[in-house]
Design an enzyme around this catalytic site. Structure first.
Site, PDB file in Angstrom:
ATOM      1  N   HIS A 254      -2.753  10.926   0.583  1.00 40.76           N
ATOM      2  CA  HIS A 254      -2.291  10.710   1.950  1.00 40.76           C
ATOM      3  C   HIS A 254      -1.668  12.052   2.397  1.00 40.76           C
ATOM      4  O   HIS A 254      -0.481  12.144   2.651  1.00 40.76           O
ATOM      5  CB  HIS A 254      -1.292   9.551   2.008  1.00 40.76           C
TER       6      HIS A 254
ATOM      7  N   GLU B  56      -7.385   8.445   6.005  1.00 39.31           N
ATOM      8  CA  GLU B  56      -7.735   9.177   7.222  1.00 39.31           C
ATOM      9  C   GLU B  56      -8.190  10.605   6.965  1.00 39.31           C
ATOM     10  O   GLU B  56      -7.527  11.567   7.403  1.00 39.31           O
ATOM     11  CB  GLU B  56      -6.550   9.159   8.201  1.00 39.31           C
TER      12      GLU B  56
ATOM     13  N   TYR C 195      -4.537   2.069  15.985  1.00 42.33           N
ATOM     14  CA  TYR C 195      -3.338   2.149  16.838  1.00 42.33           C
ATOM     15  C   TYR C 195      -3.661   2.021  18.328  1.00 42.33           C
ATOM     16  O   TYR C 195      -2.936   1.369  19.061  1.00 42.33           O
ATOM     17  CB  TYR C 195      -2.595   3.473  16.591  1.00 42.33           C
TER      18      TYR C 195
ATOM     19  N   GLU D 175      -3.567  -0.085   8.213  1.00 40.08           N
ATOM     20  CA  GLU D 175      -2.416   0.349   9.020  1.00 40.08           C
ATOM     21  C   GLU D 175      -2.578  -0.172  10.432  1.00 40.08           C
ATOM     22  O   GLU D 175      -3.659  -0.091  11.016  1.00 40.08           O
ATOM     23  CB  GLU D 175      -2.318   1.883   9.145  1.00 40.08           C
TER      24      GLU D 175
ATOM     25  N   ASN E 257      -7.571   1.774   9.856  1.00 38.28           N
ATOM     26  CA  ASN E 257      -6.277   2.005  10.516  1.00 38.28           C
ATOM     27  C   ASN E 257      -6.520   1.996  12.016  1.00 38.28           C
ATOM     28  O   ASN E 257      -7.452   2.648  12.504  1.00 38.28           O
ATOM     29  CB  ASN E 257      -5.694   3.369  10.135  1.00 38.28           C
TER      30      ASN E 257
ATOM     31  N   ARG F 261       0.856  -1.191   0.000  1.00 30.26           N
ATOM     32  CA  ARG F 261       0.000   0.000   0.000  1.00 30.26           C
ATOM     33  C   ARG F 261       0.894   1.243   0.000  1.00 30.26           C
ATOM     34  O   ARG F 261       1.655   1.463   0.942  1.00 30.26           O
ATOM     35  CB  ARG F 261      -0.898  -0.022   1.242  1.00 30.26           C
TER      36      ARG F 261
HETATM   37  C1  FCB Z   1      -1.521   7.388  10.663  1.00 28.43           C
HETATM   38  C2  FCB Z   1      -1.066   7.887   9.317  1.00 28.43           C
HETATM   39  C3  FCB Z   1       0.302   7.394   8.895  1.00 28.43           C
HETATM   40  C4  FCB Z   1       1.251   7.326  10.064  1.00 28.43           C
HETATM   41  C5  FCB Z   1       0.631   6.590  11.231  1.00 28.43           C
HETATM   42  C6  FCB Z   1       1.539   6.445  12.417  1.00 28.43           C
HETATM   43  O1  FCB Z   1      -2.406   8.304  11.218  1.00 28.43           O
HETATM   44  O2  FCB Z   1      -1.983   7.516   8.311  1.00 28.43           O
HETATM   45  O3  FCB Z   1       0.764   8.211   7.869  1.00 28.43           O
HETATM   46  O4  FCB Z   1       1.669   8.580  10.395  1.00 28.43           O
HETATM   47  O5  FCB Z   1      -0.544   7.228  11.630  1.00 28.43           O
END
Ligand code: FCB
Length: 469
Positions: free
Chosen positions: A120, A165, A295, A370, A293, A76
Protein backbone atom coordinates in the site's frame (compact mmCIF):
# COMPACT_ATOMS: atom_id res chain seq x y z
CA UNK A 1 -36.26 0.78 3.88
CA UNK A 2 -34.39 -1.94 5.71
CA UNK A 3 -32.13 -4.02 3.51
CA UNK A 4 -30.94 -7.41 4.68
CA UNK A 5 -27.59 -8.67 3.44
CA UNK A 6 -27.00 -12.39 2.98
CA UNK A 7 -25.57 -14.56 5.73
CA UNK A 8 -21.79 -14.67 5.33
CA UNK A 9 -21.51 -11.23 3.71
CA UNK A 10 -18.26 -9.91 5.17
CA UNK A 11 -18.25 -6.61 7.05
CA UNK A 12 -14.80 -5.20 7.65
CA UNK A 13 -12.67 -2.11 7.88
CA UNK A 14 -9.42 -1.15 6.21
CA UNK A 15 -6.18 0.65 7.04
CA UNK A 16 -2.68 0.94 5.55
CA UNK A 17 0.71 0.65 7.21
CA UNK A 18 2.21 4.07 6.55
CA UNK A 19 -1.07 5.80 7.38
CA UNK A 20 -1.43 4.38 10.89
CA UNK A 21 1.68 2.64 12.23
CA UNK A 22 4.16 5.40 13.05
CA UNK A 23 7.35 3.97 14.65
CA UNK A 24 9.09 4.96 11.45
CA UNK A 25 12.60 4.20 12.64
CA UNK A 26 11.92 1.53 15.25
CA UNK A 27 12.96 -2.10 15.46
CA UNK A 28 14.95 -2.09 12.26
CA UNK A 29 12.42 -0.51 9.89
CA UNK A 30 14.10 1.08 6.87
CA UNK A 31 12.98 4.26 5.09
CA UNK A 32 10.27 4.15 2.44
CA UNK A 33 9.52 6.56 -0.37
CA UNK A 34 6.75 8.05 1.78
CA UNK A 35 9.22 8.86 4.57
CA UNK A 36 11.42 10.66 2.08
CA UNK A 37 8.54 12.39 0.33
CA UNK A 38 6.71 13.55 3.45
CA UNK A 39 9.97 14.88 4.91
CA UNK A 40 10.60 16.95 1.77
CA UNK A 41 9.38 20.53 2.37
CA UNK A 42 6.27 21.44 0.42
CA UNK A 43 5.15 17.92 -0.39
CA UNK A 44 2.45 17.39 2.25
CA UNK A 45 -0.07 19.72 3.83
CA UNK A 46 1.46 21.34 6.94
CA UNK A 47 4.60 19.24 6.38
CA UNK A 48 2.87 16.29 8.06
CA UNK A 49 4.70 12.95 8.06
CA UNK A 50 3.83 9.39 9.09
CA UNK A 51 6.54 9.34 11.78
CA UNK A 52 3.98 8.84 14.56
CA UNK A 53 0.64 8.64 12.73
CA UNK A 54 -1.96 6.81 14.86
CA UNK A 55 0.84 5.02 16.75
CA UNK A 56 -0.72 1.71 15.79
CA UNK A 57 2.66 -0.05 15.96
CA UNK A 58 2.45 0.34 19.74
CA UNK A 59 -1.33 0.34 20.14
CA UNK A 60 -2.17 -2.59 17.88
CA UNK A 61 -3.67 -4.62 20.73
CA UNK A 62 -6.00 -1.79 21.70
CA UNK A 63 -6.95 -1.37 18.04
CA UNK A 64 -7.72 -5.08 17.77
CA UNK A 65 -10.03 -4.55 20.71
CA UNK A 66 -11.94 -1.92 18.74
CA UNK A 67 -12.18 -4.22 15.71
CA UNK A 68 -13.61 -6.99 17.88
CA UNK A 69 -15.94 -4.61 19.67
CA UNK A 70 -17.26 -3.40 16.31
CA UNK A 71 -18.18 -6.99 15.52
CA UNK A 72 -16.21 -7.02 12.29
CA UNK A 73 -15.68 -10.28 10.44
CA UNK A 74 -12.54 -9.10 8.64
CA UNK A 75 -9.77 -6.54 8.89
CA UNK A 76 -7.80 -5.31 5.89
CA UNK A 77 -4.32 -4.03 6.77
CA UNK A 78 -1.13 -3.63 4.81
CA UNK A 79 2.37 -4.88 5.45
CA UNK A 80 5.13 -2.31 5.38
CA UNK A 81 7.80 -3.67 3.04
CA UNK A 82 10.60 -1.60 4.65
CA UNK A 83 9.58 -2.86 8.09
CA UNK A 84 9.98 -6.50 7.14
CA UNK A 85 12.75 -6.20 4.52
CA UNK A 86 14.38 -2.84 5.18
CA UNK A 87 16.39 -2.42 1.99
CA UNK A 88 13.81 -4.08 -0.27
CA UNK A 89 16.10 -7.03 -0.98
CA UNK A 90 18.18 -9.49 0.97
CA UNK A 91 17.71 -10.14 4.66
CA UNK A 92 14.33 -9.97 6.37
CA UNK A 93 13.86 -8.17 9.68
CA UNK A 94 12.61 -10.61 12.31
CA UNK A 95 11.10 -7.88 14.49
CA UNK A 96 9.05 -6.60 11.57
CA UNK A 97 7.74 -10.04 10.64
CA UNK A 98 6.93 -10.70 14.30
CA UNK A 99 4.82 -7.57 14.47
CA UNK A 100 2.56 -8.77 11.66
CA UNK A 101 2.57 -12.30 13.00
CA UNK A 102 1.24 -11.05 16.35
CA UNK A 103 -1.34 -8.94 14.55
CA UNK A 104 -2.55 -11.90 12.47
CA UNK A 105 -2.73 -14.19 15.49
CA UNK A 106 -4.53 -11.46 17.42
CA UNK A 107 -7.14 -11.20 14.67
CA UNK A 108 -7.59 -14.95 14.42
CA UNK A 109 -7.91 -15.18 18.20
CA UNK A 110 -10.79 -12.71 18.05
CA UNK A 111 -12.48 -14.52 15.18
CA UNK A 112 -11.55 -11.81 12.65
CA UNK A 113 -10.38 -12.77 9.17
CA UNK A 114 -7.00 -11.22 8.25
CA UNK A 115 -6.90 -9.63 4.79
CA UNK A 116 -3.32 -8.55 4.11
CA UNK A 117 -2.24 -6.14 1.42
CA UNK A 118 1.38 -6.64 0.40
CA UNK A 119 1.87 -3.14 -0.95
CA UNK A 120 0.00 0.00 0.00
CA UNK A 121 2.53 2.47 -1.44
CA UNK A 122 5.52 2.30 0.94
CA UNK A 123 8.34 1.19 -1.38
CA UNK A 124 11.73 0.79 0.35
CA UNK A 125 13.75 3.89 -0.52
CA UNK A 126 16.71 1.81 -1.69
CA UNK A 127 14.60 0.32 -4.46
CA UNK A 128 13.46 3.77 -5.53
CA UNK A 129 17.12 4.84 -5.62
CA UNK A 130 17.74 1.89 -7.93
CA UNK A 131 14.98 3.05 -10.32
CA UNK A 132 11.66 2.45 -8.53
CA UNK A 133 8.63 1.01 -10.32
CA UNK A 134 9.73 2.14 -13.80
CA UNK A 135 12.55 -0.43 -13.38
CA UNK A 136 11.74 -4.07 -14.08
CA UNK A 137 14.00 -5.25 -11.29
CA UNK A 138 11.58 -3.80 -8.70
CA UNK A 139 8.99 -6.38 -9.77
CA UNK A 140 11.50 -9.16 -9.22
CA UNK A 141 12.38 -7.79 -5.80
CA UNK A 142 8.65 -7.73 -5.02
CA UNK A 143 8.39 -11.43 -5.79
CA UNK A 144 11.13 -12.18 -3.22
CA UNK A 145 9.48 -9.93 -0.66
CA UNK A 146 6.16 -11.70 -1.28
CA UNK A 147 7.83 -15.08 -0.77
CA UNK A 148 9.26 -13.90 2.58
CA UNK A 149 5.97 -12.66 3.98
CA UNK A 150 3.90 -15.54 2.65
CA UNK A 151 6.40 -17.97 4.14
CA UNK A 152 6.12 -16.20 7.49
CA UNK A 153 2.33 -15.71 7.60
CA UNK A 154 1.16 -18.25 5.01
CA UNK A 155 -2.45 -19.30 5.13
CA UNK A 156 -3.03 -17.77 8.54
CA UNK A 157 -3.81 -14.84 6.25
CA UNK A 158 -7.24 -15.53 4.75
CA UNK A 159 -6.84 -13.26 1.73
CA UNK A 160 -3.60 -11.98 0.21
CA UNK A 161 -4.01 -8.77 -1.76
CA UNK A 162 -0.93 -8.04 -3.82
CA UNK A 163 -1.46 -4.32 -4.48
CA UNK A 164 -3.61 -1.45 -3.37
CA UNK A 165 -4.50 0.90 -6.22
CA UNK A 166 -1.54 0.44 -8.55
CA UNK A 167 -3.11 3.31 -10.54
CA UNK A 168 -2.02 5.74 -7.80
CA UNK A 169 1.47 4.27 -7.46
CA UNK A 170 2.13 4.57 -11.18
CA UNK A 171 0.38 7.74 -12.28
CA UNK A 172 0.46 9.87 -9.12
CA UNK A 173 3.92 8.64 -8.08
CA UNK A 174 5.64 8.88 -11.47
CA UNK A 175 3.26 10.97 -13.64
CA UNK A 176 1.84 13.96 -11.76
CA UNK A 177 4.20 13.58 -8.80
CA UNK A 178 1.59 14.34 -6.14
CA UNK A 179 2.43 11.06 -4.41
CA UNK A 180 5.80 9.57 -3.49
CA UNK A 181 8.33 9.42 -5.02
CA UNK A 182 7.13 12.59 -6.75
CA UNK A 183 8.59 11.97 -10.19
CA UNK A 184 7.00 13.43 -13.33
CA UNK A 185 8.05 11.13 -16.16
CA UNK A 186 5.25 10.15 -18.57
CA UNK A 187 7.04 7.13 -20.05
CA UNK A 188 8.21 6.10 -16.59
CA UNK A 189 4.62 6.17 -15.32
CA UNK A 190 3.54 3.71 -18.03
CA UNK A 191 6.54 1.49 -17.34
CA UNK A 192 5.49 1.60 -13.68
CA UNK A 193 1.97 0.45 -14.66
CA UNK A 194 3.47 -2.59 -16.32
CA UNK A 195 5.95 -3.45 -13.59
CA UNK A 196 3.26 -3.16 -10.93
CA UNK A 197 1.07 -5.52 -12.98
CA UNK A 198 4.01 -7.87 -13.48
CA UNK A 199 4.83 -7.81 -9.77
CA UNK A 200 1.20 -8.71 -9.07
CA UNK A 201 1.48 -11.77 -11.32
CA UNK A 202 4.78 -12.88 -9.83
CA UNK A 203 3.57 -12.47 -6.27
CA UNK A 204 0.24 -14.10 -7.07
CA UNK A 205 2.07 -17.20 -8.20
CA UNK A 206 4.04 -17.19 -4.94
CA UNK A 207 0.77 -17.16 -2.98
CA UNK A 208 -0.58 -20.05 -5.03
CA UNK A 209 2.54 -22.08 -4.35
CA UNK A 210 3.25 -21.27 -0.70
CA UNK A 211 -0.24 -20.71 0.68
CA UNK A 212 -2.61 -22.75 -1.48
CA UNK A 213 -5.46 -22.43 1.01
CA UNK A 214 -5.35 -18.61 0.98
CA UNK A 215 -7.41 -16.47 -1.38
CA UNK A 216 -5.68 -14.21 -3.89
CA UNK A 217 -6.82 -10.71 -4.78
CA UNK A 218 -5.74 -7.29 -5.93
CA UNK A 219 -7.44 -3.98 -5.15
CA UNK A 220 -8.07 -1.42 -7.90
CA UNK A 221 -9.43 2.12 -7.80
CA UNK A 222 -11.49 1.79 -10.93
CA UNK A 223 -12.91 5.03 -12.29
CA UNK A 224 -16.54 5.57 -13.23
CA UNK A 225 -15.98 7.90 -16.18
CA UNK A 226 -18.91 9.82 -17.63
CA UNK A 227 -19.08 12.09 -20.69
CA UNK A 228 -20.06 15.77 -20.44
CA UNK A 229 -22.24 15.46 -23.55
CA UNK A 230 -23.49 12.92 -26.07
CA UNK A 231 -20.90 13.98 -28.65
CA UNK A 232 -18.59 11.49 -30.33
CA UNK A 233 -15.60 13.51 -29.15
CA UNK A 234 -16.69 13.20 -25.51
CA UNK A 235 -17.34 9.49 -25.96
CA UNK A 236 -13.78 9.16 -27.20
CA UNK A 237 -12.51 11.09 -24.16
CA UNK A 238 -14.30 8.55 -21.96
CA UNK A 239 -12.72 5.70 -23.91
CA UNK A 240 -9.20 7.12 -23.49
CA UNK A 241 -9.55 7.73 -19.77
CA UNK A 242 -11.19 4.34 -19.27
CA UNK A 243 -8.16 2.76 -20.97
CA UNK A 244 -5.64 4.54 -18.73
CA UNK A 245 -7.64 4.26 -15.53
CA UNK A 246 -9.32 0.88 -15.79
CA UNK A 247 -8.36 -1.30 -18.73
CA UNK A 248 -4.58 -0.78 -18.25
CA UNK A 249 -5.12 -3.03 -15.22
CA UNK A 250 -8.24 -5.08 -15.98
CA UNK A 251 -6.88 -6.00 -19.43
CA UNK A 252 -3.70 -7.81 -18.41
CA UNK A 253 -5.05 -8.99 -15.03
CA UNK A 254 -8.26 -10.55 -16.28
CA UNK A 255 -7.98 -10.88 -20.05
CA UNK A 256 -4.24 -11.52 -20.38
CA UNK A 257 -3.44 -8.55 -22.62
CA UNK A 258 -3.10 -4.77 -22.66
CA UNK A 259 -5.89 -3.14 -24.68
CA UNK A 260 -4.80 -2.18 -28.20
CA UNK A 261 -6.31 1.31 -27.94
CA UNK A 262 -4.23 2.06 -24.83
CA UNK A 263 -1.04 1.18 -26.69
CA UNK A 264 -2.12 3.30 -29.67
CA UNK A 265 -3.18 6.30 -27.54
CA UNK A 266 0.19 6.37 -25.76
CA UNK A 267 2.42 5.45 -28.74
CA UNK A 268 3.96 8.93 -28.80
CA UNK A 269 5.12 8.47 -25.21
CA UNK A 270 6.41 4.89 -25.29
CA UNK A 271 6.51 1.85 -27.55
CA UNK A 272 5.75 -0.39 -24.52
CA UNK A 273 8.86 -2.47 -25.25
CA UNK A 274 9.17 -3.01 -21.51
CA UNK A 275 6.40 -5.61 -21.92
CA UNK A 276 8.34 -8.79 -22.62
CA UNK A 277 7.16 -12.05 -24.09
CA UNK A 278 5.27 -14.03 -21.49
CA UNK A 279 4.66 -11.07 -19.12
CA UNK A 280 0.98 -10.83 -19.86
CA UNK A 281 0.58 -14.55 -19.18
CA UNK A 282 2.35 -14.12 -15.85
CA UNK A 283 0.11 -11.21 -14.90
CA UNK A 284 -3.12 -13.09 -15.61
CA UNK A 285 -2.83 -15.41 -12.60
CA UNK A 286 -6.44 -16.35 -11.74
CA UNK A 287 -7.92 -14.28 -8.91
CA UNK A 288 -10.29 -15.51 -6.22
CA UNK A 289 -11.74 -12.07 -5.67
CA UNK A 290 -11.29 -8.57 -7.10
CA UNK A 291 -11.02 -5.70 -4.60
CA UNK A 292 -12.87 -2.54 -5.57
CA UNK A 293 -12.20 0.85 -3.94
CA UNK A 294 -14.83 3.48 -4.64
CA UNK A 295 -15.26 7.11 -3.57
CA UNK A 296 -16.76 9.20 -6.40
CA UNK A 297 -17.15 9.63 -10.16
CA UNK A 298 -15.21 11.34 -12.97
CA UNK A 299 -16.66 13.68 -15.63
CA UNK A 300 -14.72 14.28 -18.86
CA UNK A 301 -14.97 16.11 -22.16
CA UNK A 302 -12.77 16.51 -25.20
CA UNK A 303 -11.00 19.88 -24.98
CA UNK A 304 -12.20 22.16 -27.75
CA UNK A 305 -8.80 23.84 -28.10
CA UNK A 306 -10.12 27.21 -26.91
CA UNK A 307 -11.86 27.02 -23.52
CA UNK A 308 -9.95 27.30 -20.25
CA UNK A 309 -8.55 23.92 -19.25
CA UNK A 310 -10.14 22.01 -16.40
CA UNK A 311 -8.24 19.34 -14.46
CA UNK A 312 -10.76 18.56 -11.77
CA UNK A 313 -10.02 14.84 -11.56
CA UNK A 314 -9.97 14.67 -7.75
CA UNK A 315 -6.35 13.56 -7.69
CA UNK A 316 -4.63 16.74 -6.52
CA UNK A 317 -3.17 19.59 -8.45
CA UNK A 318 0.09 19.47 -10.38
CA UNK A 319 1.62 21.07 -13.45
CA UNK A 320 2.03 17.53 -14.74
CA UNK A 321 -0.92 15.37 -15.69
CA UNK A 322 -1.32 11.81 -14.43
CA UNK A 323 -3.32 11.12 -17.64
CA UNK A 324 -0.46 10.19 -19.91
CA UNK A 325 -1.16 10.76 -23.60
CA UNK A 326 -4.61 12.25 -22.91
CA UNK A 327 -3.66 15.94 -22.95
CA UNK A 328 -6.77 16.75 -24.93
CA UNK A 329 -9.15 15.57 -22.21
CA UNK A 330 -10.66 17.94 -19.64
CA UNK A 331 -11.86 16.83 -16.20
CA UNK A 332 -14.89 18.87 -15.21
CA UNK A 333 -16.20 19.82 -11.79
CA UNK A 334 -19.24 17.77 -10.86
CA UNK A 335 -22.43 18.60 -9.02
CA UNK A 336 -22.28 18.24 -5.23
CA UNK A 337 -22.65 17.44 -2.48
CA UNK A 338 -18.96 16.95 -1.74
CA UNK A 339 -16.84 15.44 0.99
CA UNK A 340 -13.97 17.33 2.64
CA UNK A 341 -11.74 15.95 -0.13
CA UNK A 342 -13.85 17.92 -2.62
CA UNK A 343 -15.03 14.61 -4.09
CA UNK A 344 -18.62 14.48 -5.31
CA UNK A 345 -20.94 12.09 -3.53
CA UNK A 346 -22.55 9.76 -6.06
CA UNK A 347 -23.57 6.34 -4.68
CA UNK A 348 -25.14 5.34 -8.01
CA UNK A 349 -21.61 5.28 -9.46
CA UNK A 350 -20.78 2.35 -7.20
CA UNK A 351 -23.78 0.34 -8.40
CA UNK A 352 -22.83 1.16 -11.99
CA UNK A 353 -19.22 0.06 -11.46
CA UNK A 354 -20.17 -3.24 -9.82
CA UNK A 355 -22.63 -4.03 -12.58
CA UNK A 356 -20.07 -3.26 -15.26
CA UNK A 357 -17.60 -5.66 -13.63
CA UNK A 358 -20.33 -8.28 -13.28
CA UNK A 359 -21.22 -7.90 -16.96
CA UNK A 360 -17.66 -7.91 -18.30
CA UNK A 361 -16.22 -10.49 -15.93
CA UNK A 362 -19.05 -12.79 -14.91
CA UNK A 363 -18.04 -15.32 -12.29
CA UNK A 364 -15.44 -13.07 -10.65
CA UNK A 365 -16.40 -12.40 -7.01
CA UNK A 366 -16.10 -8.77 -5.96
CA UNK A 367 -15.27 -7.18 -2.63
CA UNK A 368 -15.57 -3.50 -1.72
CA UNK A 369 -12.15 -3.04 -0.13
CA UNK A 370 -12.51 0.70 0.51
CA UNK A 371 -15.36 3.15 0.69
CA UNK A 372 -15.79 6.05 3.05
CA UNK A 373 -15.62 9.80 3.43
CA UNK A 374 -13.62 12.60 5.01
CA UNK A 375 -15.52 15.32 6.81
CA UNK A 376 -14.47 17.99 9.30
CA UNK A 377 -15.48 16.21 12.48
CA UNK A 378 -16.12 18.01 15.74
CA UNK A 379 -15.98 16.58 19.25
CA UNK A 380 -19.02 17.93 21.08
CA UNK A 381 -19.03 18.71 24.81
CA UNK A 382 -20.60 15.29 25.47
CA UNK A 383 -17.35 13.81 24.13
CA UNK A 384 -19.00 12.40 21.02
CA UNK A 385 -18.57 12.93 17.31
CA UNK A 386 -21.91 13.30 15.57
CA UNK A 387 -20.66 12.61 12.06
CA UNK A 388 -24.06 12.60 10.36
CA UNK A 389 -22.70 13.29 6.90
CA UNK A 390 -20.28 10.33 7.04
CA UNK A 391 -23.07 8.15 8.34
CA UNK A 392 -25.33 9.23 5.51
CA UNK A 393 -22.52 8.63 2.99
CA UNK A 394 -21.92 5.13 4.31
CA UNK A 395 -25.61 4.28 4.43
CA UNK A 396 -26.16 5.36 0.84
CA UNK A 397 -23.11 3.55 -0.50
CA UNK A 398 -23.85 0.30 1.32
CA UNK A 399 -27.36 0.58 -0.11
CA UNK A 400 -25.82 1.05 -3.57
CA UNK A 401 -23.88 -2.19 -3.05
CA UNK A 402 -27.13 -3.92 -2.16
CA UNK A 403 -28.75 -2.54 -5.32
CA UNK A 404 -25.92 -4.02 -7.43
CA UNK A 405 -26.39 -7.37 -5.69
CA UNK A 406 -30.12 -7.24 -6.39
CA UNK A 407 -29.23 -6.84 -10.06
CA UNK A 408 -26.96 -9.88 -9.97
CA UNK A 409 -23.47 -8.66 -8.98
CA UNK A 410 -21.56 -11.19 -6.87
CA UNK A 411 -20.32 -8.96 -4.03
CA UNK A 412 -18.88 -10.80 -1.04
CA UNK A 413 -18.20 -8.01 1.42
CA UNK A 414 -17.63 -4.38 2.30
CA UNK A 415 -14.70 -2.72 4.10
CA UNK A 416 -15.18 0.79 5.37
CA UNK A 417 -12.29 3.21 4.89
CA UNK A 418 -11.17 3.69 7.50
CA UNK A 419 -11.05 2.13 10.95
CA UNK A 420 -9.11 5.12 12.32
CA UNK A 421 -8.38 8.70 11.36
CA UNK A 422 -4.93 8.58 9.81
CA UNK A 423 -2.23 10.16 7.65
CA UNK A 424 -4.10 10.95 4.45
CA UNK A 425 -1.03 11.09 2.17
CA UNK A 426 -0.46 14.56 0.66
CA UNK A 427 -3.29 15.89 2.88
CA UNK A 428 -1.56 14.82 6.07
CA UNK A 429 -3.73 14.73 9.20
CA UNK A 430 -6.10 17.36 7.90
CA UNK A 431 -8.54 14.92 6.32
CA UNK A 432 -10.28 12.50 8.68
CA UNK A 433 -11.73 9.30 7.22
CA UNK A 434 -12.00 7.19 10.39
CA UNK A 435 -15.16 5.82 11.94
CA UNK A 436 -13.02 6.07 15.07
CA UNK A 437 -11.54 9.47 15.83
CA UNK A 438 -7.89 9.72 16.77
CA UNK A 439 -6.84 12.59 19.02
CA UNK A 440 -3.31 13.09 17.70
CA UNK A 441 -2.14 14.78 20.92
CA UNK A 442 -3.11 11.94 23.22
CA UNK A 443 -3.68 9.09 20.73
CA UNK A 444 -7.04 8.56 22.37
CA UNK A 445 -9.56 6.68 20.20
CA UNK A 446 -13.18 7.92 20.24
CA UNK A 447 -15.97 6.09 18.46
CA UNK A 448 -17.81 8.44 16.12
CA UNK A 449 -21.57 7.94 15.63
CA UNK A 450 -20.72 6.16 12.37
CA UNK A 451 -18.80 3.51 14.33
CA UNK A 452 -21.80 2.82 16.58
CA UNK A 453 -24.01 2.59 13.50
CA UNK A 454 -21.54 0.35 11.66
CA UNK A 455 -21.43 -2.06 14.58
CA UNK A 456 -25.19 -2.48 14.20
CA UNK A 457 -24.80 -3.24 10.51
CA UNK A 458 -21.85 -5.59 10.97
CA UNK A 459 -23.50 -7.59 13.73
CA UNK A 460 -26.95 -7.96 12.11
CA UNK A 461 -26.42 -7.60 8.36
CA UNK A 462 -29.45 -5.28 8.39
CA UNK A 463 -29.01 -1.89 6.78
CA UNK A 464 -31.27 0.60 8.51
CA UNK A 465 -31.52 4.25 7.50
CA UNK A 466 -29.60 6.35 10.03
CA UNK A 467 -31.82 7.64 12.82
CA UNK A 468 -32.52 11.36 12.44
CA UNK A 469 -30.18 13.43 14.67
C1 FCB B 1 -7.41 5.55 -1.36
C2 FCB B 1 -6.24 4.94 -0.63
C3 FCB B 1 -6.33 5.01 0.88
C4 FCB B 1 -6.94 6.31 1.34
C5 FCB B 1 -8.23 6.59 0.60
C6 FCB B 1 -8.93 7.85 1.03
O1 FCB B 1 -7.00 5.99 -2.61
O2 FCB B 1 -6.08 3.59 -0.99
O3 FCB B 1 -5.06 4.80 1.40
O4 FCB B 1 -6.04 7.32 1.22
O5 FCB B 1 -8.00 6.66 -0.78
Amino acid sequence: MTRVFPEGFVWGSATASYQIEGAATEDGRGPSIWDTYSHTPGRTLNGDTGDVAADHYHRWAEDLGHIAELGLAAYRFSISWPRVQPGGSGAFNRAGLDFYSRLVDGLLGRGVRPVATMYHWDLPQELEDAGGWPARDTALRFRDYAAGIVEALGDRVHTWTTFNEPWCSAYLGYGSGVHAPGRTEPAGALAAVHHLNLAHGLAGRVVRELAPAAELSVTLNLHVVRPASGSAADADAVRRIDALANRAFLGPLLDGAYPADLLADTAKVTDWSFVRDGDERTIAVPLDVLGVNYYSTTLVRAWDGVSARSDNDGHGSSAHTPWIGADDVDFLPQPGPYTAMGWNIEPAGLTELLLRLHREHPGLPLMITENGAAFDDVVTPDGRVHDDRRLDYLYRHVDAVGAAMDAGADVRGYFVWSLLDNFEWAWGYDRRFGIIRVDYDTQERIWKDSAHWYRGLATTGRLEPPAPA
